[in-house]
Design a protein around this motif. Structure first.
Motif, short mmCIF file in Angstrom:
data_model
loop_
_atom_site.label_atom_id
_atom_site.label_comp_id
_atom_site.label_asym_id
_atom_site.label_seq_id
_atom_site.Cartn_x
_atom_site.Cartn_y
_atom_site.Cartn_z
N VAL A 202 59.13 70.96 45.48
CA VAL A 202 59.23 69.50 45.37
C VAL A 202 57.87 68.92 44.98
CG1 VAL A 202 59.75 67.34 46.56
CG2 VAL A 202 61.04 69.42 47.11
N ILE A 203 57.90 68.04 43.96
CA ILE A 203 56.68 67.36 43.53
C ILE A 203 56.95 65.86 43.50
CG2 ILE A 203 55.02 67.03 41.65
CD1 ILE A 203 55.47 69.94 40.87
N ASP A 204 56.26 65.13 44.39
CA ASP A 204 56.34 63.67 44.40
C ASP A 204 55.22 63.17 43.50
OD1 ASP A 204 56.07 60.93 44.91
OD2 ASP A 204 56.74 61.15 46.98
N ASN A 205 55.59 62.60 42.34
CA ASN A 205 54.56 62.18 41.39
C ASN A 205 54.37 60.66 41.34
OD1 ASN A 205 56.70 61.29 39.82
ND2 ASN A 205 56.47 62.86 38.23
N THR A 206 54.69 59.99 42.47
CA THR A 206 54.49 58.54 42.54
C THR A 206 53.05 58.18 42.18
OG1 THR A 206 56.15 58.32 44.29
CG2 THR A 206 54.58 56.51 44.04
N SER A 207 52.11 58.94 42.72
CA SER A 207 50.69 58.65 42.50
C SER A 207 50.03 59.62 41.54
CB SER A 207 49.95 58.67 43.85
OG SER A 207 50.50 57.73 44.75
N LEU A 208 50.83 60.43 40.88
CA LEU A 208 50.29 61.40 39.93
C LEU A 208 50.52 60.93 38.50
CD1 LEU A 208 51.56 64.81 41.41
CD2 LEU A 208 49.34 63.73 41.77
N SER A 209 49.57 61.18 37.64
CA SER A 209 49.77 60.90 36.22
C SER A 209 50.66 61.99 35.64
CB SER A 209 48.42 60.90 35.49
OG SER A 209 47.86 62.20 35.50
N LYS A 210 51.13 61.76 34.45
CA LYS A 210 51.93 62.77 33.77
C LYS A 210 51.15 64.08 33.65
CE LYS A 210 54.07 63.60 29.22
NZ LYS A 210 54.39 62.98 27.92
N GLU A 211 49.87 63.98 33.28
CA GLU A 211 49.03 65.16 33.11
C GLU A 211 48.86 65.91 34.43
OE1 GLU A 211 48.33 62.12 31.96
OE2 GLU A 211 48.78 62.59 29.84
N GLU A 212 48.68 65.17 35.52
CA GLU A 212 48.50 65.81 36.84
C GLU A 212 49.79 66.49 37.28
OE1 GLU A 212 45.13 62.91 38.88
OE2 GLU A 212 47.23 62.28 38.87
N THR A 213 50.93 65.89 36.98
CA THR A 213 52.22 66.51 37.32
C THR A 213 52.39 67.82 36.55
OG1 THR A 213 53.18 64.32 37.67
CG2 THR A 213 54.71 66.16 37.45
N ILE A 214 52.04 67.80 35.29
CA ILE A 214 52.14 69.00 34.45
C ILE A 214 51.25 70.11 34.98
CG2 ILE A 214 51.58 69.94 32.15
CD1 ILE A 214 52.47 67.10 31.08
N GLU A 215 50.02 69.75 35.33
CA GLU A 215 49.09 70.76 35.85
C GLU A 215 49.59 71.34 37.16
OE1 GLU A 215 46.50 72.18 34.35
OE2 GLU A 215 47.21 71.01 32.64
N SER A 216 50.22 70.51 37.99
CA SER A 216 50.75 71.00 39.26
C SER A 216 51.86 72.03 39.02
CB SER A 216 51.30 69.83 40.08
OG SER A 216 51.87 70.28 41.30
N ILE A 217 52.77 71.72 38.10
CA ILE A 217 53.86 72.64 37.79
C ILE A 217 53.32 73.94 37.20
CG2 ILE A 217 55.86 73.00 36.27
CD1 ILE A 217 56.48 69.99 36.65
N LEU A 218 52.40 73.81 36.26
CA LEU A 218 51.82 75.00 35.61
C LEU A 218 51.08 75.89 36.62
CD1 LEU A 218 50.48 73.52 32.26
CD2 LEU A 218 52.38 75.14 32.55
#
Length: 224
Positions: A202-218
């Motif tokens: 689970v990734i809550d990206n309310t406070s994450l940028s698109k780039e930060e969400t991508i880096e988290s998944i990767l």
């Protein structure tokens, strides 16, 4: 070595599709936006299966499914959805389609129609698929499963700006109400409801940028 199969599920306007596209590019995978498929069928229904009251005639739609040919074509930059050889990539993002897609998507006949198509595309691996039931129903054996969520206010803001960027007029409050209603329909439907797979990250990206969400998944994928 077989490339991975990745499932990304989550709520509307959490960035599933745009994030999946970037990850697909980085990992040289095929990206499939399954939500676009349901929007494509909804657009077809709005054009061809309306009754006198202005509602979608579902029985008419079900009998018309064999007439529907959905195909993603690569335009050199991304996969563009065509319905019966017509590019409908902009039409499927309209407010009218958004208002009706949950009704269409919860129909067993429609989900069964698209299920095998989606699974057949994933058989050879090397694909990232996003939607609402990918990790739970479509690809339960995916190598990686992620579930994206964000606050309703943040998702409203993202969806509102997306519509404006497409040249589609919108009111922010109407967008919010549409998202709330869609969340309810998607989560409570009997057939393949929106829910987190037990083994999904689970990734809550309310406070994450698109780039930060991508880096988290990767970061999870590249650990392997």
């Amino acid at each position: 070595m077989k490339k991975p199969v990745i499932a990304i599920d989550g709520y509307s306007s959490t960035g599933k599709s745009s994030i999946s596209k970037v990850i697909a590019d980085k990992l040289e995978l095929i990206h499939l936006d399954t939500g676009a498929l349901y929007r494509g069928i909804t657009w077809y229904a709005l054009q061809n299966c309306m009754d006198e009251s202005g509602s979608i005639n579902l029985e008419n739609l079900f009998s018309s499914l064999p007439l529907i040919q959905l195909e993603f074509r690569n335009d050199g930059r991304e996969l563009i959805l065509h319905l019966n050889h017509k590019d409908i990539s902009k039409e499927i993002r309209s407010n009218e389609v958004s208002d009706h897609v949950s009704l269409v998507a919860k129909q067993k006949e429609v989900r069964d129609f698209l299920l095998q198509y989606q699974r057949s595309l994933a058989e050879k691996g090397g694909i990232i698929m996003d939607g609402r039931d990918i990790g739970t129903v479509v690809l339960p054996n995916a190598d990686f499963k992620f579930f994206l969520t964000a606050s309703i206010d943040e998702r409203t803001k993202r969806r509102y700006h997306e519509l404006l960027s497409l040249g589609i007029e919108a009111e922010e409050q109407q967008v919010k109400e549409n998202l709330i209603e869609r969340d309810k329909i998607d989560s409570e439907r009997d057939i393949a409801p929106l829910k987190q797979a037990e083994d999904a990250i689970v990734i809550d990206n309310t406070s994450l940028s698109k780039e930060e969400t991508i880096e988290s998944i990767l970061s999870y994928i590249q650990k392997i």
